[in-house]
Design an enzyme around this catalytic site. Structure first.
Site, PDB file in Angstrom:
ATOM      1  N   CYS A   1     -17.245  -0.610 -26.349  1.00 37.99           N
ATOM      2  CA  CYS A   1     -18.633  -0.127 -26.343  1.00 37.99           C
ATOM      3  C   CYS A   1     -19.134   0.115 -24.920  1.00 37.99           C
ATOM      4  CB  CYS A   1     -19.528  -1.140 -27.040  1.00 37.99           C
ATOM      5  SG  CYS A   1     -18.888  -1.533 -28.647  1.00 37.99           S
ATOM      6  N   GLU A   2     -18.505   1.035 -24.219  1.00 38.96           N
ATOM      7  CA  GLU A   2     -18.892   1.415 -22.853  1.00 38.96           C
ATOM      8  C   GLU A   2     -18.558   2.894 -22.703  1.00 38.96           C
ATOM      9  OE1 GLU A   2     -20.054  -0.543 -20.312  1.00 38.96           O
ATOM     10  OE2 GLU A   2     -19.736  -2.521 -21.205  1.00 38.96           O
TER      11      GLU A   2
ATOM     12  N   TYR B   1     -11.896   3.020 -10.938  1.00 41.19           N
ATOM     13  CA  TYR B   1     -11.714   3.850  -9.728  1.00 41.19           C
ATOM     14  C   TYR B   1     -11.734   5.340 -10.043  1.00 41.19           C
ATOM     15  CZ  TYR B   1      -9.164  -0.493  -8.599  1.00 41.19           C
ATOM     16  OH  TYR B   1      -8.773  -1.790  -8.437  1.00 41.19           O
TER      17      TYR B   1
ATOM     18  N   GLY C   1       3.909  -3.231  -3.721  1.00 41.68           N
ATOM     19  CA  GLY C   1       3.642  -3.488  -5.138  1.00 41.68           C
ATOM     20  C   GLY C   1       3.909  -2.214  -5.915  1.00 41.68           C
ATOM     21  N   ARG C   2       2.903  -1.310  -5.846  1.00 42.87           N
ATOM     22  CA  ARG C   2       2.955  -0.144  -6.745  1.00 42.87           C
ATOM     23  C   ARG C   2       4.149   0.769  -6.490  1.00 42.87           C
ATOM     24  NH1 ARG C   2      -2.386   1.999  -6.673  1.00 42.87           N
ATOM     25  NH2 ARG C   2      -2.964   0.387  -5.216  1.00 42.87           N
TER      26      ARG C   2
ATOM     27  N   GLY D   1       0.789  -1.224   0.000  1.00 42.47           N
ATOM     28  CA  GLY D   1       0.000   0.000   0.000  1.00 42.47           C
ATOM     29  C   GLY D   1       0.819   1.272   0.000  1.00 42.47           C
TER      30      GLY D   1
ATOM     31  N   ARG E   1      -8.032   1.061 -14.679  1.00 38.16           N
ATOM     32  CA  ARG E   1      -8.103   1.902 -13.471  1.00 38.16           C
ATOM     33  C   ARG E   1      -8.974   3.156 -13.636  1.00 38.16           C
ATOM     34  NH1 ARG E   1      -4.313   4.019 -10.962  1.00 38.16           N
ATOM     35  NH2 ARG E   1      -4.732   3.194  -8.886  1.00 38.16           N
TER      36      ARG E   1
ATOM     37  N   GLU F   1       5.199  -5.972   1.815  1.00 35.38           N
ATOM     38  CA  GLU F   1       4.651  -6.449   0.535  1.00 35.38           C
ATOM     39  C   GLU F   1       4.391  -5.293  -0.429  1.00 35.38           C
ATOM     40  OE1 GLU F   1       2.035 -10.149   2.431  1.00 35.38           O
ATOM     41  OE2 GLU F   1       1.041  -8.279   1.927  1.00 35.38           O
TER      42      GLU F   1
HETATM   43  N1  LLP Z   1      -0.449  -7.047   0.107  1.00 33.16           N
HETATM   44  C1  LLP Z   1      -1.762  -7.344   0.062  1.00 33.16           C
HETATM   45  C2  LLP Z   1      -2.306  -8.329   1.007  1.00 33.16           C
HETATM   46  C3  LLP Z   1      -2.594  -6.720  -0.868  1.00 33.16           C
HETATM   47  O1  LLP Z   1      -3.890  -7.005  -0.907  1.00 33.16           O
HETATM   48  C4  LLP Z   1      -2.032  -5.765  -1.771  1.00 33.16           C
HETATM   49  C5  LLP Z   1      -2.875  -5.110  -2.762  1.00 33.16           C
HETATM   50  C6  LLP Z   1      -0.656  -5.493  -1.687  1.00 33.16           C
HETATM   51  C7  LLP Z   1       0.107  -6.147  -0.733  1.00 33.16           C
HETATM   52  C8  LLP Z   1       0.030  -4.519  -2.596  1.00 33.16           C
HETATM   53  O2  LLP Z   1      -0.477  -3.233  -2.543  1.00 33.16           O
HETATM   54  P1  LLP Z   1       0.331  -2.021  -3.239  1.00 33.16           P
HETATM   55  O3  LLP Z   1       1.621  -1.882  -2.512  1.00 33.16           O
HETATM   56  O4  LLP Z   1       0.561  -2.384  -4.666  1.00 33.16           O
HETATM   57  O5  LLP Z   1      -0.559  -0.842  -3.116  1.00 33.16           O
HETATM   58  N2  LLP Z   1      -6.183  -2.514  -8.326  1.00 33.16           N
HETATM   59  C9  LLP Z   1      -6.011  -1.468  -7.338  1.00 33.16           C
HETATM   60  C10 LLP Z   1      -5.142  -1.922  -6.208  1.00 33.16           C
HETATM   61  C11 LLP Z   1      -5.644  -3.130  -5.483  1.00 33.16           C
HETATM   62  C12 LLP Z   1      -4.686  -3.548  -4.405  1.00 33.16           C
HETATM   63  C13 LLP Z   1      -5.029  -4.867  -3.860  1.00 33.16           C
HETATM   64  N3  LLP Z   1      -4.132  -5.330  -2.868  1.00 33.16           N
HETATM   65  C14 LLP Z   1      -5.408  -0.270  -8.032  1.00 33.16           C
HETATM   66  O6  LLP Z   1      -5.271  -0.289  -9.252  1.00 33.16           O
HETATM   67  O7  LLP Z   1      -5.120   0.755  -7.392  1.00 33.16           O
END
Ligand code: LLP
Length: 428
Positions: free
Chosen positions: A356-357, A317, A276-277, A240, A313, A274
């Site tokens: 088509c949306e 969102y 990600g982004r 996150g 996205r 953990e």
């Molecule tokens: N760990 C867990 C348990 C998670 O559920 C997630 C993301 C992460 C780590 C990684 O989160 P990050 O660091 O990437 O923010 N599709 C949405 C985001 C959904 C995130 C779901 N879980 C978007 O495009 O913003």
């Protein structure tokens, strides 16, 4: 922070001119910068170094096997949420003991696959799941490790309601108030060693404060559990950590670390993260070409060859990504990378796909230099939750993915063709 910049009027990824690349690969195409991925990974590793954390890159944000291979070579572990993601990590040669497996709906075959693959830790999200994991571990004759995902009941008001997960009313994890009882019931299981706590409070989280609140609650819980004779060996802080979709909006890894390291240092706990982004988001752009320019009422539309099937996205969102031409008009200076940036002498447009949306847009009300059919646009900050959320809606083949490293690049996922769309239908 990232390695995308305009040089002499051309957008480059590291030392590769993106208009040259697009001429060869075609569009739409996702382009990732290896240097940026590694730089972002190291920034987190360095900031949290006093805790010697296990960093588990969140595969769901960017799952390409070649990207996972690159991060594995830098020492990354992985956060996975499905059998498919485990298979990807195996294909990338990832170290399975550094893999953590989360998700509220792990099915039996996924759990069996995870046990057989030697996944390091199960992040368990309910009592029913724990019992099932114990049953399958005993059948497989293996002892596995688990952390209980707790809901610390904090949330970041800046996070979109679809991606906040740390509140009580969520399908994820177990209420923190029920965690003590959970350990009492399952903390001495012969097949599953429940010895960790996991949190993930949502994403993106733009301030360290919600983490501080969550970690403080988790540490109190760990202390109570230890007093009752349970072992809490690890604390997983989840992901996150925000990325910069709009200039200056996101804290850097150091900002989170400065707030969190003092809470966790010398506590005799293995710390996992953990992200990600924060690693992948600004390491990727989506390249797309203008197909048609069209006036509709008072609006001007750029209809492009990427769509919500490539980048969901904005539709899902109302997320905003900076979008700008990959080649600037003669003599124009590079734009400021801000969503609201208005090109001088530009015109206001909506950038839309061909699906088509009505919700099929990549960006609305952007002021861009006048664009024509064939011009190339870059959608920035598209590395995370970009390609991975692609669909085949309207029977559109998925885009190509490309990895740039220095002055070289290679296709890491070929563009899909029509046969790919229905191969599984013919294979029956
Ligand atoms: N760990 C867990 C348990 C998670 O559920 C997630 C993301 C992460 C780590 C990684 O989160 P990050 O660091 O990437 O923010 N599709 C949405 C985001 C959904 C995130 C779901 N879980 C978007 O495009 O913003």
């Amino acid at each position: 922070m990232d390695l995308f910049e305009y040089r002499d009027g051309d957008l480059c990824c590291e030392d590769v001119r993106l208009s040259d690349l697009a001429d060869e690969t075609g569009t739409p195409a996702y382009v990732y910068s290896a240097g940026t991925l590694l730089r972002h990974y190291r920034a987190i590793a360095d900031a949290f170094a006093p805790l010697d954390p296990t960093i588990c890159f969140s595969v769901k944000s960017l799952a390409n096997v070649h990207v996972l291979k690159l991060l594995a070579s830098a020492g990354s572990g992985f956060d996975v949420v499905s059998g498919g993601e485990i298979a990807r990590v195996l294909a990338a040669g990832g170290e399975m003991s550094r893999v953590v497996f989360a998700g509220v709906g792990k099915n039996d075959s996924e759990i069996e696959f995870a046990i057989a693959s030697g996944v390091g830790m199960f992040n368990v999200e309910s009592a029913a799941e724990f019992e099932n994991l114990s049953r399958l571990a005993s059948l497989g004759g293996k002892k596995v490790h688990a952390a209980l995902r707790i809901n610390p009941d904090v949330y970041d008001p800046a996070t979109h309601r679809y991606t906040t997960t740390g509140k009580k009313e969520t399908k994820f994890g177990v209420d923190i108030d029920r965690a003590g009882r959970f350990f009492e019931t399952y903390g001495r299981d012969p097949h599953v060693e429940l010895d960790g706590i996991h949190l993930h409070i949502g994403s993106p989280i733009y301030s360290p404060q919600p983490y501080v609140q969550a970690v403080t609650k988790a540490m109190d819980l760990a202390e109570t559990l230890c007093e009752k004779g349970f072992q809490v060996r690890s604390l997983n802080l989840g992901g996150g950590y925000a990325a910069d979709y709009d200039q200056g909006a996101s804290p850097r890894a150091e900002t989170y670390a400065e707030a969190l390291v003092p809470l966790l240092k010398d506590k005799n706990l293995r710390v996992l993260l953990e992200p990600g982004r924060q690693i992948s988001c600004n390491a990727g752009v989506l390249l797309t070409r203008v197909l048609y320019v069209k006036q509709g009422g008072g609006k001007k539309f750029l209809i492009v060859d990427a769509a919500m099937t490539d980048l969901l996205r904005p539709a899902l969102y109302e997320a905003e990504h900076f979008v700008y031409p990959a080649r600037l008009p003669d003599g124009a200076s590079p734009p400021e990378r801000r969503i609201a940036f208005a090109s001088e002498g530009g015109e206001k447009v909506d950038i839309v796909g061909g699906v088509c949306e009505t919700s099929d847009f990549l960006a609305t009300d952007r002021v861009l230099p006048p664009m024509r059919r064939g011009d190339l646009l870059a959608v920035f900050s598209a590395g995370a939750y970009g390609f991975v959320m692609s669909s085949h809606y309207n029977s559109r083949p998925n885009a190509a993915e490309v990895l740039v490293q220095g002055d070289s690049w290679r296709v890491i996922r070929r563009r899909e063709n029509y046969d790919d769309l229905f191969a599984a239908e013919l294979d029956v």
